[in-house]
Design a protein around this motif. Structure first.
Motif, PDB file in Angstrom:
ATOM      1  N   UNK A   1      -2.816   7.714   7.058  1.00 16.36           N
ATOM      2  CA  UNK A   1      -4.017   8.432   7.504  1.00 16.36           C
ATOM      3  C   UNK A   1      -4.945   7.577   8.355  1.00 16.36           C
ATOM      4  N   UNK A   2      -4.388   6.653   9.143  1.00 21.07           N
ATOM      5  CA  UNK A   2      -5.179   5.900  10.117  1.00 21.07           C
ATOM      6  C   UNK A   2      -6.265   5.044   9.517  1.00 21.07           C
ATOM      7  N   UNK A   3      -5.960   4.305   8.481  1.00 20.25           N
ATOM      8  CA  UNK A   3      -6.938   3.414   7.874  1.00 20.25           C
ATOM      9  C   UNK A   3      -7.690   4.040   6.724  1.00 20.25           C
ATOM     10  N   UNK A   4      -7.694   5.351   6.609  1.00 23.24           N
ATOM     11  CA  UNK A   4      -8.343   6.012   5.479  1.00 23.24           C
ATOM     12  C   UNK A   4      -7.472   5.864   4.249  1.00 23.24           C
ATOM     13  N   UNK A   5      -7.915   6.448   3.172  1.00 24.11           N
ATOM     14  CA  UNK A   5      -7.138   6.348   1.929  1.00 24.11           C
ATOM     15  C   UNK A   5      -5.782   6.980   2.139  1.00 24.11           C
ATOM     16  N   UNK A   6      -4.700   6.299   1.768  1.00 26.89           N
ATOM     17  CA  UNK A   6      -3.356   6.876   1.922  1.00 26.89           C
ATOM     18  C   UNK A   6      -3.144   8.068   1.009  1.00 26.89           C
ATOM     19  N   UNK A   7      -2.213   8.938   1.401  1.00 27.92           N
ATOM     20  CA  UNK A   7      -1.880  10.126   0.591  1.00 27.92           C
ATOM     21  C   UNK A   7      -0.370  10.218   0.430  1.00 27.92           C
ATOM     22  N   UNK A   8       0.034  10.987  -0.529  1.00 28.75           N
ATOM     23  CA  UNK A   8       1.455  11.158  -0.814  1.00 28.75           C
ATOM     24  C   UNK A   8       1.756  12.637  -1.008  1.00 28.75           C
ATOM     25  N   UNK A   9       2.855  13.077  -0.452  1.00 28.26           N
ATOM     26  CA  UNK A   9       3.348  14.432  -0.664  1.00 28.26           C
ATOM     27  C   UNK A   9       4.685  14.348  -1.410  1.00 28.26           C
ATOM     28  N   UNK A  10       4.909  15.308  -2.284  1.00 27.02           N
ATOM     29  CA  UNK A  10       6.096  15.292  -3.137  1.00 27.02           C
ATOM     30  C   UNK A  10       6.955  16.528  -2.862  1.00 27.02           C
ATOM     31  N   UNK A  11       8.253  16.313  -2.723  1.00 30.40           N
ATOM     32  CA  UNK A  11       9.197  17.412  -2.507  1.00 30.40           C
ATOM     33  C   UNK A  11      10.400  17.212  -3.439  1.00 30.40           C
ATOM     34  N   UNK A  12      10.820  18.261  -4.153  1.00 30.21           N
ATOM     35  CA  UNK A  12      12.014  18.134  -5.005  1.00 30.21           C
ATOM     36  C   UNK A  12      13.262  17.980  -4.153  1.00 30.21           C
ATOM     37  N   UNK A  13      14.198  17.190  -4.655  1.00 32.90           N
ATOM     38  CA  UNK A  13      15.470  16.973  -3.942  1.00 32.90           C
ATOM     39  C   UNK A  13      16.430  18.092  -4.317  1.00 32.90           C
TER      40      UNK A  13
ATOM     41  N   UNK B   1       0.841  -1.198   0.000  1.00 32.21           N
ATOM     42  CA  UNK B   1       0.000   0.000   0.000  1.00 32.21           C
ATOM     43  C   UNK B   1       0.874   1.247   0.000  1.00 32.21           C
ATOM     44  N   UNK B   2       1.881   1.273   0.886  1.00 32.91           N
ATOM     45  CA  UNK B   2       2.846   2.370   0.937  1.00 32.91           C
ATOM     46  C   UNK B   2       4.221   1.777   1.218  1.00 32.91           C
ATOM     47  N   UNK B   3       5.284   2.398   0.734  1.00 32.03           N
ATOM     48  CA  UNK B   3       6.625   1.882   1.024  1.00 32.03           C
ATOM     49  C   UNK B   3       6.978   2.092   2.484  1.00 32.03           C
ATOM     50  N   UNK B   4       7.941   1.288   2.953  1.00 29.78           N
ATOM     51  CA  UNK B   4       8.362   1.386   4.363  1.00 29.78           C
ATOM     52  C   UNK B   4       9.038   2.721   4.649  1.00 29.78           C
ATOM     53  N   UNK B   5       9.638   3.331   3.650  1.00 29.11           N
ATOM     54  CA  UNK B   5      10.265   4.646   3.798  1.00 29.11           C
ATOM     55  C   UNK B   5       9.933   5.467   2.569  1.00 29.11           C
ATOM     56  N   UNK B   6      10.361   6.735   2.594  1.00 26.34           N
ATOM     57  CA  UNK B   6      10.046   7.582   1.443  1.00 26.34           C
ATOM     58  C   UNK B   6      10.700   7.035   0.177  1.00 26.34           C
ATOM     59  N   UNK B   7       9.981   7.201  -0.922  1.00 26.88           N
ATOM     60  CA  UNK B   7      10.487   6.753  -2.216  1.00 26.88           C
ATOM     61  C   UNK B   7      11.057   7.936  -2.973  1.00 26.88           C
TER      62      UNK B   7
ATOM     63  N   UNK C   1      12.786  13.547  -6.976  1.00 27.75           N
ATOM     64  CA  UNK C   1      11.701  14.011  -6.108  1.00 27.75           C
ATOM     65  C   UNK C   1      11.476  12.976  -5.019  1.00 27.75           C
ATOM     66  N   UNK C   2      11.370  13.442  -3.771  1.00 29.66           N
ATOM     67  CA  UNK C   2      11.046  12.568  -2.653  1.00 29.66           C
ATOM     68  C   UNK C   2       9.531  12.449  -2.527  1.00 29.66           C
ATOM     69  N   UNK C   3       9.047  11.212  -2.415  1.00 26.32           N
ATOM     70  CA  UNK C   3       7.617  10.951  -2.249  1.00 26.32           C
ATOM     71  C   UNK C   3       7.396  10.399  -0.853  1.00 26.32           C
ATOM     72  N   UNK C   4       6.690  11.153  -0.013  1.00 23.25           N
ATOM     73  CA  UNK C   4       6.414  10.752   1.357  1.00 23.25           C
ATOM     74  C   UNK C   4       4.970  10.249   1.440  1.00 23.25           C
TER      75      UNK C   4
END
Length: 227
Positions: free
Chosen positions: A215-227, A184-190, A208-211
């Motif tokens: 969200x506590x059982x709700x749909x997961x989300x991802x935030x993106x930050x340039x390296x 569902x989500x990686x163990x660490x940021x991708x 780009x780092x993808x965090x």
């Protein structure tokens, strides 16, 4: 000054010889009957002071000429020092100009290099979620120059990433990128890596780092930050 000394010497010589002739007036017959050695002694005694006078006068003239030559050499040396100083200043100005030109050339080269590169901006990351699958959708816009041979890759295991490659990504064109993690989500940021060839034909890369957030059982989300 030498001309004045010469005139003085001539005047004194004329005065001296005139005085001698006046003193010898009426005695010339006696000189004619004198032995030659006595005549020589007589002439040496008469004209010796005059010869000494001209010797002293020549010494003074030579000294004056040496003084003038020394002053001329000092002036030449001063002019040479000034010329050397001016050359140093010109070299400094030239060096500053060369440095400024090099800096401007370097700045222009960097500007042209940056102008040829693409610039990838994430407009937002959403997703489609189901109990079995979570598909993330990223809208990416190229706000820079046109890029070719664009490829996408992740440093973590993926079920799917689409598209994997884009032949050409023009300026101001928005691209839709979809990807699914193996879990569902990686163990660490991708890390998302975008390889490309810029407008000048130079290869480049953006990271780009993808965090991810569960969200506590709700749909997961991802935030993106340039390296």
């Amino acid at each position: 000054m030498n001309k004045i000394l010469t005139i003085i010497g001539i005047v004194i010589t004329l005065f001296y010889t005139s005085t001698i002739f006046l003193l010898l007036e009426g005695r010339l017959n006696q000189i004619k009957i004198m032995p030659l050695n006595e005549v020589g002694d007589f002439l040496a005694g008469v004209f010796g002071p005059l010869a000494l006078f001209w010797l002293i006068l020549g010494f003074l003239q030579q000294g004056k000429e040496l003084q003038q030559n020394t002053q001329a050499l000092e002036l030449q040396a001063e002019e040479l020092r000034n010329s050397v100083q001016q050359q140093k200043e010109l070299v400094k100005v030239s060096k500053k100009q060369v440095d400024a030109d090099l800096e401007a050339s370097k700045y222009e080269k960097i500007r042209l290099m940056k102008a040829a590169q693409p610039n990838f901006v994430f407009q937002g990351v959403g997703g489609r979620h189901s109990p079995q699958k979570h598909t993330f959708i990223a809208n990416i816009k190229n706000t820079g120059n046109t890029a070719t041979h664009v490829t996408f890759s992740m440093d973590t295991k993926m079920n799917r990433i689409s598209p994997v490659e884009v032949p050409s990504w023009e300026k101001n064109l928005e691209l839709r990128l979809e990807f699914e993690y193996e879990t569902i989500l990686p163990a660490k940021e991708a890390v998302l890596t975008i390889n490309y060839t810029d407008y000048n034909g130079t290869t480049g890369v953006s990271h780009f780092n993808l965090f991810g957030k569960n969200n506590g059982g709700a749909s997961p989300s991802i935030k993106v930050f340039p390296v």
